[in-house]
Each structure stands twice: as structure tokens, then as C-alpha cells.
Scaffold this motif. Structure first.
Motif, PDB file in Angstrom:
ATOM      1  N   THR B 252      -3.737  41.009  50.333  1.00  0.00           N
ATOM      2  CA  THR B 252      -2.575  40.702  49.700  1.00  0.00           C
ATOM      3  C   THR B 252      -3.030  39.976  48.380  1.00  0.00           C
ATOM      4  O   THR B 252      -3.778  39.193  48.440  1.00  0.00           O
ATOM      5  N   THR B 253      -2.275  40.236  47.239  1.00  0.00           N
ATOM      6  CA  THR B 253      -2.645  39.763  45.964  1.00  0.00           C
ATOM      7  C   THR B 253      -2.717  38.214  45.946  1.00  0.00           C
ATOM      8  O   THR B 253      -3.596  37.478  45.435  1.00  0.00           O
ATOM      9  N   LYS B 254      -1.454  37.590  46.695  1.00  0.00           N
ATOM     10  CA  LYS B 254      -1.262  36.093  46.750  1.00  0.00           C
ATOM     11  C   LYS B 254      -2.671  35.595  47.438  1.00  0.00           C
ATOM     12  O   LYS B 254      -3.352  34.621  47.214  1.00  0.00           O
ATOM     13  N   GLU B 295      -3.704  35.884  55.291  1.00  0.00           N
ATOM     14  CA  GLU B 295      -2.949  37.211  55.241  1.00  0.00           C
ATOM     15  C   GLU B 295      -1.485  36.791  55.977  1.00  0.00           C
ATOM     16  O   GLU B 295      -0.589  37.565  55.460  1.00  0.00           O
ATOM     17  N   TYR B 297       0.126  34.300  56.174  1.00  0.00           N
ATOM     18  CA  TYR B 297       1.128  33.409  55.362  1.00  0.00           C
ATOM     19  C   TYR B 297       1.339  34.135  53.988  1.00  0.00           C
ATOM     20  O   TYR B 297       2.288  33.544  53.397  1.00  0.00           O
ATOM     21  N   THR B 298       0.576  35.135  53.485  1.00  0.00           N
ATOM     22  CA  THR B 298       1.026  35.445  52.378  1.00  0.00           C
ATOM     23  C   THR B 298       1.488  36.908  52.456  1.00  0.00           C
ATOM     24  O   THR B 298       1.602  37.725  51.328  1.00  0.00           O
ATOM     25  N   LEU B 299       2.019  37.441  53.553  1.00  0.00           N
ATOM     26  CA  LEU B 299       2.687  38.700  53.787  1.00  0.00           C
ATOM     27  C   LEU B 299       3.800  38.903  52.697  1.00  0.00           C
ATOM     28  O   LEU B 299       4.708  38.371  52.661  1.00  0.00           O
ATOM     29  N   PRO B 300       3.893  39.842  51.738  1.00  0.00           N
ATOM     30  CA  PRO B 300       4.661  40.266  50.973  1.00  0.00           C
ATOM     31  C   PRO B 300       6.149  40.489  51.830  1.00  0.00           C
ATOM     32  O   PRO B 300       6.058  41.213  52.621  1.00  0.00           O
ATOM     33  N   ARG B 301       7.173  40.334  51.221  1.00  0.00           N
ATOM     34  CA  ARG B 301       8.525  40.504  51.701  1.00  0.00           C
ATOM     35  C   ARG B 301       8.660  42.185  51.428  1.00  0.00           C
ATOM     36  O   ARG B 301       8.659  42.495  50.383  1.00  0.00           O
ATOM     37  N   ALA B 302       9.254  42.720  52.367  1.00  0.00           N
ATOM     38  CA  ALA B 302       9.535  44.199  52.359  1.00  0.00           C
ATOM     39  C   ALA B 302      10.656  44.215  51.546  1.00  0.00           C
ATOM     40  O   ALA B 302      11.577  43.453  51.688  1.00  0.00           O
ATOM     41  N   PHE B 303      10.736  45.355  50.575  1.00  0.00           N
ATOM     42  CA  PHE B 303      12.068  45.422  49.794  1.00  0.00           C
ATOM     43  C   PHE B 303      13.385  45.733  50.493  1.00  0.00           C
ATOM     44  O   PHE B 303      13.529  46.394  51.646  1.00  0.00           O
ATOM     45  N   PRO B 307      14.681  37.235  53.214  1.00  0.00           N
ATOM     46  CA  PRO B 307      13.724  36.212  53.810  1.00  0.00           C
ATOM     47  C   PRO B 307      14.067  35.573  55.174  1.00  0.00           C
ATOM     48  O   PRO B 307      15.457  35.621  55.484  1.00  0.00           O
TER      49      PRO B 307
END
Lengths: 287, 316
Positions: B252-254, B295, B297-303, B307
Motif C-alpha cells: 500500500t502507498t501509505k 499492511e 492498518y493501511t489497507l485502502p478503502r474499497a470504492f 468505513p
């Protein structure tokens, strides 16, 4: 003799011999049950440390098992843990004083791990799981078997760690500079460079993992030969691995499903009956 | 006709980027630094590199042969591991040091955990740390015919003087592949231009490390000290080639930014407060271990998905 009474390796359950072998091999506390990891990893820097620690633990384990078994009808269930601690701690104090008097160097080397035998989970585990429910004699031999199983395992771990990490075996230089082995073999042995990581903590994990892997492989090999090993424990993360015939697995699954269906139907019928009964009683009350 | 009826699973458009492709480019971009090491330390360095690469490749081949697995030596990942391990050894190392390190790296760290993509830490660095703990004297013996002084980082730690320009070109003692900052950066530029690595991890790593040593290094904003810390030791090699290892860095980027900052701070702590002058390899393998946590805790939220809500709301 029915199969239910059979314990380890075909011996009758809860006899001294069966208990002894059970602790030594089938349910080896270190390699199969994987309890008592703290001393296993901490004091096995040399074979002699492992041996001393193991024998001290065996002594405490056997006697505390016997005493707890004797007192099992006296100790109230609610305060059994403090009662166990008092019994175990008395024997540990005994061991501690004897070691301080007769083997002061070992006492120094093992340090805090001797008093820590009090909270060793092998001893607690056996007291809780076995001694508090069984007779004195099998409990005593359960303690001896478990203790010697522990001793063997940590002595072997200590042996390998000492040999690889320091080149010595029971403090005799085998590999590395100053090897006592004579002749040309001794020359090659003296070229060995000790791999220091093995006498540090990481090495303990590596050696333990290899031993457990060997133990599991032995079991799998026996199973492949078609021997009954259902009583033979497997330790570590492979413990849920089972070599099974896929057809049998499918059959079992189908059987289970069918059983569950039958059960569900039974429950339904019962529910209907109770509803009917309740309705009946309700009517009666109304009358 | 039959060709047209062929049904294949996705992806239908292939990019031509394969594991062996990427790994080959990593090997090529490591060559300037390795070449400079051989130029700097002579034939000894070349022998160490060759032994190291041969050991890792042979170990992987033998393991897969013995275990009846698919032979994956062709994907060059073992070559990368071997090359990185060799570049992390001093040129004075005896021949058996890369052999033990290579076997440990491939057999224990990579293959026993399931091969490429399953290793939980960078095999080359794990091999180096295994050797560093086991043979500390051999691993820190940087005295060759050309160099008799301690490494610049050790000199710096003991309050000595260092020549920064030598540290940037690489005419300093050290491990085979870490000395020349220029050669490493040339290799890194190749990888960045090809899009194989990006600057997220190395950038945050280096920036956070600089901030850390400005704050805690005890020299304040001192150009010589900072540039010597950057050019000395394995920081550049670690930041560009080992922290960016695909398998053991967050996806993940973050997470990449967090990972980079974590490595920078750890390296700073080891170099400033630790007993040894170097700390890059330990920092990176400790960083590898917390990657799963990062990873998670930085999993991006799916579109289109709200949340996660509190338990009470869920019940309602």
C-alpha cells in the motif's frame, strides 16, 4: 481387553509403564505438547545445563504429582491453583537448596530458572490434567515420564547448540581449535569455526524447530506404512495435518451431513410435539 | 477455426513484465556497484561474489530437485539474493562464509517458507545478519592491502575525521558493494527509470534518517556529518536495493511511507545510540517483520464501501 482401555503403544491405560512411555515419547512435553518453552529456550546453551535443568524438573514433577494426587480429594476445587503452587514451591525450594549446597556452579549457571520451575507449565499442566484426577502410582510415573521426556529433549537441544555454537560436547572440545580428537580427523575438526548464533536465542528456535520436524516426519512415515498412530501426538504447526485417504474423507463428510440432517428433523419433530403439547396445556388452562 | 475458439483465463492482454525480467534488470543495475567493489578490493571481491551467487543458485536448485518441486532457478531471484549477499560481505571473508550465508538465506529463509514471494524477510539480509551474529570478527574485518584504516562510519563514531568526497566515489574500506555511493545511485536510477522501483520507500527512508540524525546525532545541521552518514555504510545500498524488495515491503502507498520512515528512524537509533557504527541491515529485517502489521492498518478503502462502523451501530 477392549480398545478403549489401550493407551500408549498398546499398554493398558494408566499403568506405570504406559504413563512413563506416554510422557517420554507419545506426549513428549517439549516436542509434542510444546509446553514449558521458557526453560527449553533459555537454559539450553549447553548440554549439561539442559540435563541439570531437566533432572531438577523431573524431581519436582514426580513428587508434586504424587503429593497432589494424594491430596486430590482434600483440595477444594476453587482454591486448587494456590494449593498446587504451595506443593510445587516446597519441592522447588528443596531442589534449590540442595543444588546450592552440592553443585554451586550449576546453581549459578541456571540462575533464576531454578526458582522459575514453580511456574513451569509442564508441572502445572500435569497437576491439573492428570494428577488431580488419578491415583498416586500412575501420577508419580506420569511425572517421571514427562520429566524424562523433557530432560531428553532439552539435553539434545543443548547438545546440538553447544556443539554447533561452541564446538564442545559436555564441555569437551570436539570441533574447533584445541580439539581433543586425535589424528587427521582431529586436524579437520580443529578447522571448524563455531557458529555463534546457535548459543544465542535465535539458535534455540532453529534447533527446536528441526527436532520437532524430525519427530513429525517419524510419525508421518509410520502412518504411510499403515501403522496405527492415532495415539501418537504431533507437535507444532503441523499438528492439524493428517494424511488421509481422500475417498474416506468424502465418505465421512457425507455421513456427517446425513447425521446432521436426521438430527435437524428430529429437533423439528420434537419442537412440533412441544408446541402441540403447549397448545394442549393452554387449552386446558383456558377451560 | 479452432484457434478462434480457444478460451483462456484472464489477463488477456499481457505486459511482458515477468519476474525473471525484473530480476534481470535488478542484477544489471547492481553491476556498477559490484564492479566498483571488484575494482576497489581486487580479485578477492570477485571470488566472493561468484561463490555467493553460485551457492544461492545451487541451493535453490538442489532443494527443488530433492523436493520434487518446479525448478525456479530461471527467475534470477536467487542470483539477486546471492549478489546482494556477496556485496554485503567484506572482501577479506574466507570462502566458506558466503557458502554458509547463501545456504542459510535460500534454504531457511526462502525455501522453507515456500519459495519466492513467501519469504518473510529479505533472504540476503537475513543471511548477512546470520553471519554477522555468528562470526562478528570475520564480518567486520575490513583491513586489506589497500586499506588499513577503520571504516569511515566507525571513525566518525569515534570522533575521527573523514573525507566525504572519498566516501561518495567509494575509495573507502567497507563491504564489497556498499562503498561507492555514485555507482549505487547509477544502478538505482536505471531501476527508477524502468519503473521497477519508485522513490517512495528510499525517499522516506533517507529523509527520515537525515531528520533523525539532525535531531539526535549531536552535530546539529552539519553538512560533513550528514553527508558522511548518508554516503557511509550500507544506507544507499539498503535503501535502494534491499528495502524495496517486492516480497518484503508493503504494497500500500501509505504503508510504503510508514515503512520508509520506520526504517530511517531505526537506522538512526542503531547508528547513534547502538554499540556498532552500522545498523542498516538490522533495521531492514526488523522492518520486514512489521510489514504485515503495516499492511493490515493501511489497507485502502474499497470504492463505494462505507468505513467500518462501531459494533453498536452494526447491531442496530
Amino acid at each position: 481387553m477392549s480398545n478403549e482401555n489401550k493407551g500408549a503403544l498398546g499398554f493398558t491405560k494408566d499403568t506405570p509403564m504406559e504413563r512413563f512411555l506416554n510422557g517420554l515419547i507419545i506426549e513428549n512435553p517439549t516436542l509434542v505438547l510444546m509446553i514449558g518453552m521458557c526453560p527449553t529456550l533459555a537454559v539450553t546453551t549447553s548440554a549439561i545445563n539442559g540435563l541439570t535443568m531437566g533432572l531438577a524438573t523431573t524431581f519436582v514433577l514426580a513428587l508434586s504429582n504424587a503429593v497432589i494426587s494424594l491430596l486430590r480429594k482434600v483440595i477444594p476445587d476453587t482454591v486448587r491453583i494456590p494449593a498446587f503452587i504451595v506443593v510445587i514451591a516446597s519441592f522447588v525450594t528443596l531442589v534449590q537448596l540442595v543444588m546450592q549446597a552440592y553443585v554451586p556452579t550449576m546453581y549459578e549457571a541456571l540462575g533464576v530458572y531454578i526458582p522459575l520451575i514453580v511456574v513451569n507449565c509442564i508441572i502445572f499442566g500435569r497437576a491439573e490434567a492428570y494428577a488431580s484426577k488419578h491415583d498416586v502410582l500412575p501420577s508419580f510415573f506420569d511425572g517421571i515420564g514427562m520429566g524424562l521426556g523433557f530432560t531428553c529433549a532439552i539435553t539434545v537441544i543443548g547438545l546440538f547448540r553447544e556443539l554447533i555454537g561452541g564446538g564442545t560436547m559436555f564441555n569437551v572440545q570436539i570441533l574447533g581449535e584445541g580439539s581433543v580428537v586425535p589424528g587427521p580427523a582431529g586436524y579437520f575438526f580443529s578447522l571448524y569455526q563455531p557458529v555463534r548464533i546457535f548459543i544465542q536465542q535465535a539458535g534455540a528456535f532453529i534447533v527446536l524447530a528441526v527436532l520437532i520436524a524430525i519427530m513429525n516426519q517419524v510419525k508421518f512415515n509410520l502412518e504411510k506404512k499403515g501403522k496405527d498412530t492415532s495415539k501418537f501426538g504431533v507437535g507444532g504447526c503441523c499438528s492439524d495435518l493428517e494424511i488421509k485417504d481422500p475417498h474416506k474423507v468424502k465418505e465421512e463428510l457425507l455421513k456427517k451431513e446425513a447425521e446432521e440432517k436426521a438430527k435437524a428433523e428430529e429437533v423439528k419433530e420434537e419442537a412440533k410435539e412441544t408446541v402441540a403439547a403447549a397448545a394442549g396445556s393452554g387449552e386446558e388452562e383456558n377451560k | 477455426m479452432s484457434d478462434m475458439m480457444k478460451v483462456s483465463s484472464n489477463p488477456h492482454v499481457r505486459s511482458g513484465v515477468t519476474t525473471s525480467n525484473i530480476m534481470m534488470w535488478v542484477v544489471i543495475s547492481l553491476l556498477p556497484a559490484a564492479g566498483f567493489g571488484v575494482y576497489n578490493f581486487g580479485i578477492d571481491a570477485l571470488i566472493i561474489l561468484i561463490i555467493s551467487v553460485m551457492t544461492t543458485v545451487l541451493t535453490e536448485f538442489c532443494y527443488e530437485k530433492l523436493m520434487n518441486k518446479k525448478i525456479t532457478v530461471g527467475d534470477f531471484s536467487a542470483v539477486v539474493t546471492g549478489l546482494l549477499l556477496g556485496m554485503n560481505l567484506p572482501s577479506t571473508a574466507p570462502w566458506w562464509l558466503p557458502v554458509i550465508g547463501g545456504i542459510f538465506a535460500i534454504l531457511v529463509v526462502k525455501m522453507l517458507f515456500g519459495g519466492l514471494g513467501q519469504n518473510f524477510m529479505n533472504p540476503a539480509l537475513a543471511g548477512r545478519c546470520f553471519l554477522l551474529i555468528s562470526f562478528p570478527a570475520l564480518m567486520t574485518n575490513f583491513v586489506t592491502d589497500t586499506y588499513t584504516s577503520p571504516t569511515p562510519l566507525t571513525a566518525l563514531k569515534n570522533g575521527g575525521e573523514v573525507v566525504v568526497i572519498d566516501m561518495i566515489t567509494g575509495k573507502i574500506p567497507g563491504t564489497i558493494g556498499e562503498t561507492s555511493m555514485i555507482a549505487i545511485v547509477i544502478g538505482a536510477c536505471i531501476l527508477i527509470m524502468l519503473g521497477i522501483i519508485d522513490l517512495k520507500i528510499p525517499g522516506t527512508y533517507i529523509v527520515s534518517f537525515v531528520i533523525f540524525i539532525i535531531l539526535f546525532g549531536g552535530h546539529g545541521i552539519n553538512g560533513t556529518y550528514i553527508s558522511a552518514q548518508l554516503a557511509g555504510g550500507g544506507l544507499m545500498l539498503g535503501a535502494f536495493f534491499m528495502a524495496t524488495d517486492y516480497v518484503t515491503c508493503p504494497i500500500t502507498t501509505k504503508g510504503k511511507y510508514i515503512y520508509g520512515a520506520f526504517l530511517g528512524i531505526l537506522t538512526g537509533i542503531f547508528r547513534v545510540f547502538g554499540a556498532s557504527a552500522e545498523g542498516v541491515s538490522y533495521a531492514i529485517i526488523i522492518g520486514n517483520l512489521i510489514v504485515p502489521l503495516i499492511e493490515k492498518y493501511t489497507l485502502p478503502r474499497a470504492f463505494g464501501i462505507k468505513p467500518a462502523q462501531g459494533k453498536e451501530e452494526k447491531k442496530a
